[in-house]
Design an enzyme around this catalytic site. Structure first.
Site, PDB file in Angstrom:
ATOM      1  CD  GLU A   4      -2.567   1.374   2.818  1.00 13.83           C
ATOM      2  OE1 GLU A   4      -3.502   1.874   2.915  1.00 13.83           O
ATOM      3  OE2 GLU A   4      -1.959   0.568   3.747  1.00 13.83           O
ATOM      4  CB  CYS A  17      -4.028  -1.658   4.946  1.00 16.76           C
ATOM      5  SG  CYS A  17      -2.896  -1.462   6.235  1.00 16.76           S
ATOM      6  CE  LYS A  61      -7.465   1.020   3.819  1.00 19.57           C
ATOM      7  NZ  LYS A  61      -6.194   1.759   4.639  1.00 19.57           N
TER       8      LYS A  61
END
Length: 266
Positions: free
Chosen positions: A40, A150, A113
């Site tokens: 990321e 994440c 995300k």
């Protein structure tokens, strides 16, 4: 299929980060990987809470992605990496985006995300915009790669929905913050998502001092088949469709479920 994971500490210098991606990716050439996964925020680190990510953001046809496309062609492998993408509706903030480039350098898919890291005293939403609820699957080499980033890892319903969409590999670029028990959360959740979905998990993380490192490939039984410690580097793991099929026959939890995932976005 072979998946290479790259682990490094990104900086606020895009050229420096690209050079490190190229260096680490080319170091995996001996294994002839089919896909290379970067962490990321590979393009540009989060910096401090007052670092403007909107100012650093680029469109998905910008210089960073074009450079990754060139690297993918050079390697003959797909490349997946995290970047900050320009948000036309809110230029002060950005999307936290994964881009997947095919071996021919073309853009195969993008994932923004969904779950922003407003936890453990941190507020990602101050600088980033959620991608909404759109899930992304990238077909590659007879496999289906489900993309997440994440903090998404803490939401099992997302990975279960990706499994329902046909994913047999979950790809998790991350910049997982260090802290009390955080490293244990990281390794435990990666193995849990693999076991409960009977699929592979390929997780590439940024390295210390700010982040935890510990990139790894986990198989559908929760066995770590390739991994790194805290230092920058790379590793390569084998993804075997026959292994997924065998595990799902032996451990048919996906077909034994009594509850479905229901999409709910507020």
């Amino acid at each position: 299929m072979r998946i290479a994971l790259l682990q490094f500490r990104a900086s606020l210098d895009k050229a420096e980060n690209l050079a490190e991606i190229r260096r680490l990716a080319r170091a995996t050439a001996w294994a002839a990987p089919d896909v290379v996964v970067c962490p990321e925020a590979s393009m540009y680190d989060f910096g401090t809470p007052d670092t403007s990510l909107g100012d650093a953001a680029e469109p998905v046809d910008g210089p960073f992605v074009q450079a990754l496309g060139g690297l993918a062609k050079d390697l003959g492998a797909a490349v997946i990496a995290g970047m900050f993408e320009t948000c036309d509706d809110d230029r002060a903030r950005a999307y936290n985006t994964l881009v997947a480039l095919g071996p021919d350098g073309s853009l195969m898919g993008t994932y923004r995300k969904i779950h922003l890291y407003d936890a453990f005293g941190y507020r990602e939403s101050d600088r980033l915009v959620s991608g909404g609820s759109e899930r992304v699957i990238v077909p590659l080499g007879g496999h289906r790669l489900g993309l997440l980033t994440c903090y998404d890892l803490r939401f099992p319903e997302l990975t279960r929905a990706l499994a329902d969409d046909g994913a047999d590999v979950l790809v998790v670029p991350a910049a997982w913050m260090r802290g009390p028990l955080k490293e244990d959360h990281w390794s435990t959740l990666l193995r849990a998502r693999a076991i409960e979905n009977t699929c592979y998990v390929a997780a590439a993380a940024q390295s210390p001092p700010a982040y935890c490192g510990r990139s790894m490939v986990v198989d559908p039984m929760g066995v770590v088949v390739a991994s790194l410690g805290e230092e920058p580097g790379s590793c390569v793991g084998e993804i075997d469709a026959a292994r997924v099929e065998a595990v799902r026959q032996r451990n048919p939890t996906l077909s034994h479920r009594r509850f479905a995932v229901v999409d709910r976005y507020i």
